[in-house]
Design an enzyme around this catalytic site. Structure first.
Site, PDB file in Angstrom:
ATOM      1  N   TYR A 139       0.843  -1.202   0.000  1.00 40.71           N
ATOM      2  CA  TYR A 139       0.000   0.000   0.000  1.00 40.71           C
ATOM      3  C   TYR A 139       0.874   1.246   0.000  1.00 40.71           C
ATOM      4  O   TYR A 139       0.704   2.153  -0.824  1.00 40.71           O
ATOM      5  CB  TYR A 139      -0.910  -0.014   1.239  1.00 40.71           C
ATOM      6  CG  TYR A 139      -1.983   1.050   1.243  1.00 40.71           C
ATOM      7  CD1 TYR A 139      -1.693   2.374   1.521  1.00 40.71           C
ATOM      8  CD2 TYR A 139      -3.305   0.722   0.964  1.00 40.71           C
ATOM      9  CE1 TYR A 139      -2.674   3.356   1.523  1.00 40.71           C
ATOM     10  CE2 TYR A 139      -4.299   1.695   0.957  1.00 40.71           C
ATOM     11  CZ  TYR A 139      -3.976   3.007   1.240  1.00 40.71           C
ATOM     12  OH  TYR A 139      -4.959   3.961   1.236  1.00 40.71           O
ATOM     13  N   CYS A 140       1.851   1.298   0.924  1.00 42.01           N
ATOM     14  CA  CYS A 140       2.716   2.470   1.018  1.00 42.01           C
ATOM     15  C   CYS A 140       3.667   2.571  -0.174  1.00 42.01           C
ATOM     16  O   CYS A 140       4.002   3.675  -0.617  1.00 42.01           O
ATOM     17  CB  CYS A 140       3.505   2.442   2.327  1.00 42.01           C
ATOM     18  SG  CYS A 140       2.476   2.685   3.797  1.00 42.01           S
ATOM     19  N   VAL A 141       4.100   1.438  -0.703  1.00 39.34           N
ATOM     20  CA  VAL A 141       4.949   1.470  -1.899  1.00 39.34           C
ATOM     21  C   VAL A 141       4.186   2.085  -3.057  1.00 39.34           C
ATOM     22  O   VAL A 141       4.715   2.932  -3.797  1.00 39.34           O
ATOM     23  CB  VAL A 141       5.443   0.053  -2.262  1.00 39.34           C
ATOM     24  CG1 VAL A 141       6.102   0.060  -3.636  1.00 39.34           C
ATOM     25  CG2 VAL A 141       6.434  -0.455  -1.225  1.00 39.34           C
ATOM     26  N   HIS A 197       3.751   6.051  -2.291  1.00 45.19           N
ATOM     27  CA  HIS A 197       4.957   6.885  -2.303  1.00 45.19           C
ATOM     28  C   HIS A 197       5.805   6.647  -3.552  1.00 45.19           C
ATOM     29  O   HIS A 197       6.508   7.554  -3.993  1.00 45.19           O
ATOM     30  CB  HIS A 197       5.724   6.682  -0.996  1.00 45.19           C
ATOM     31  CG  HIS A 197       4.916   7.128   0.181  1.00 45.19           C
ATOM     32  ND1 HIS A 197       4.767   8.458   0.508  1.00 45.19           N
ATOM     33  CD2 HIS A 197       4.149   6.424   1.061  1.00 45.19           C
ATOM     34  CE1 HIS A 197       3.953   8.555   1.545  1.00 45.19           C
ATOM     35  NE2 HIS A 197       3.566   7.342   1.894  1.00 45.19           N
TER      36      HIS A 197
END
Length: 358
Positions: free
Chosen positions: A98-100, A103
């Site tokens: 999700y964060c990959v 960002h």
């Protein structure tokens, strides 16, 4: 007016990303939750799901926002591109897709990065292909951020340690919370070409927001001042240290009556010696660690240890067991948050303050 409409339009989708707890609806928010939501939508451009998931525990919500804003978002001596690269690299290290996605897309949208053979450095970072990052300085920073315990000499001027170390430590926290409480991706399931287009569009939106300059320290007022613990001393006398200290104190207070002292001691002891290597392919290692712990403390013990060391292994059964121990959303968020910040601070404590290879 357009920005306001966009912000409101994304609220429902943001809340829909959250699982296991019911986040506070912005239309019903009051008190501290309302204050935080207003700042998030003003400064981030939308109600970010990694922050909204904390809303059942208002002080913990404020803590998460303060840490994210003062490290990644607020203006300082380090470019947003570099900070986004660190955020994406840490997220890749923690297996937080999700964060990959978020960002990596933001980094791509910011532009200005190109690697060998015309490939974008942003894509290489998001794909965890460090050797393909063309910019030598950025490559060394990403490799440092990708290290499981951040114990290598920093490849940048020591003056940048509070900001870059702060981003790394905060994303060790956020990745763990996101892995537990959010779906795997901010995007719906899509075939390859459609997914790439959606990520490109998300990158355009996120990068336009990321280019805005934000004054530092304005979120600190949400939580009371406190002393800076020794393990945060690497951040020096800065707003980063102040943000981490205030946030940590709020999280510890929220979890004090939820996480049994015995479990806190076990987690802190393991984390002080942990080299960042995943404990195992299955979650059975937890039962070995908790051998001898009273039955009524096993559920919080499993949640805390898994969140701290392999958050991607927290699943329905772990949450259901914790619910039998304590059914409140507030308690679930507080316990997981304590595990996440304890792991993140343990990693940060190994930062080589004052040393630089740059």
């Amino acid at each position: 007016m357009t920005a306001l409409l966009t912000t409101r339009a994304t609220r429902r989708a943001a809340l829909a990303h959250v699982r296991y707890v019911t986040p506070t609806d912005p239309t019903n928010a009051t008190g501290l939750v309302k204050q935080v939501y207003r700042q998030v939508e003003r400064d981030f451009g939308m109600l970010a799901p990694p922050i909204a998931l904390h809303s059942p525990a208002p002080d913990v919500l404020a803590a998460a926002w303060i840490m994210l804003r003062e490290t990644l978002l607020a203006s300082g001596t380090v470019t947003r591109v570099t900070k986004e690269a660190v955020a994406a690299a840490v997220s890749a290290a923690n297996a937080c897709p999700y964060c990959v996605d978020i960002h990596g897309a933001t980094l791509t949208g910011l532009g200005g990065l190109s690697g060998p053979d015309g490939r974008h450095d942003a894509a290489a970072i998001a794909a965890d292909r460090i050797d393909d990052v063309g910019d030598p300085q950025l490559r060394s920073i990403v490799r440092w951020a990708r290290s499981p315990v951040l114990d290598a000499a920093v490849p940048f001027p020591a003056a940048q340690l509070p900001e870059l170390g702060g981003v790394a430590v905060v994303f060790h926290y956020i990745n763990r919370m996101v892995s537990v409480f959010l779906q795997r991706s901010p995007l719906p399931p899509l075939p390859g070409p459609a997914r790439r287009t959606a990520l490109w569009m998300a990158g355009r939106v996120m990068s336009s927001i990321a280019q805005h300059s934000l004054s530092p320290s304005t979120a600190l007022e949400l939580l009371p001042r406190t002393s800076v613990p020794p393990d945060i001393a690497w951040a020096g006398p800065t707003r980063i240290a102040e943000a981490l200290a205030r946030a940590s104190a709020a999280i510890e207070s929220a979890a004090a009556s939820v996480v049994p002292e015995r479990i806190r001691d076990i987690a802190q002891s393991r984390l002080s010696e942990w080299d960042g290597t995943p404990p195992g392919l299955s979650a059975s290692w937890v039962d070995t660690v908790l051998a001898g712990v009273p039955d009524d403390e096993l559920a919080p013990g499993r949640l805390v240890l898994l969140t701290a060391q392999s958050a991607y292994q927290v699943g329905d059964a772990v949450i259901a067991d914790f619910r039998r121990f304590d059914p409140l959303d507030t308690s679930l968020v507080a316990a997981a948050s304590w595990a996440a910040i304890t792991a993140a601070r343990s990693i940060g404590a190994r930062l080589p303050t004052g040393r630089s290879s740059a």
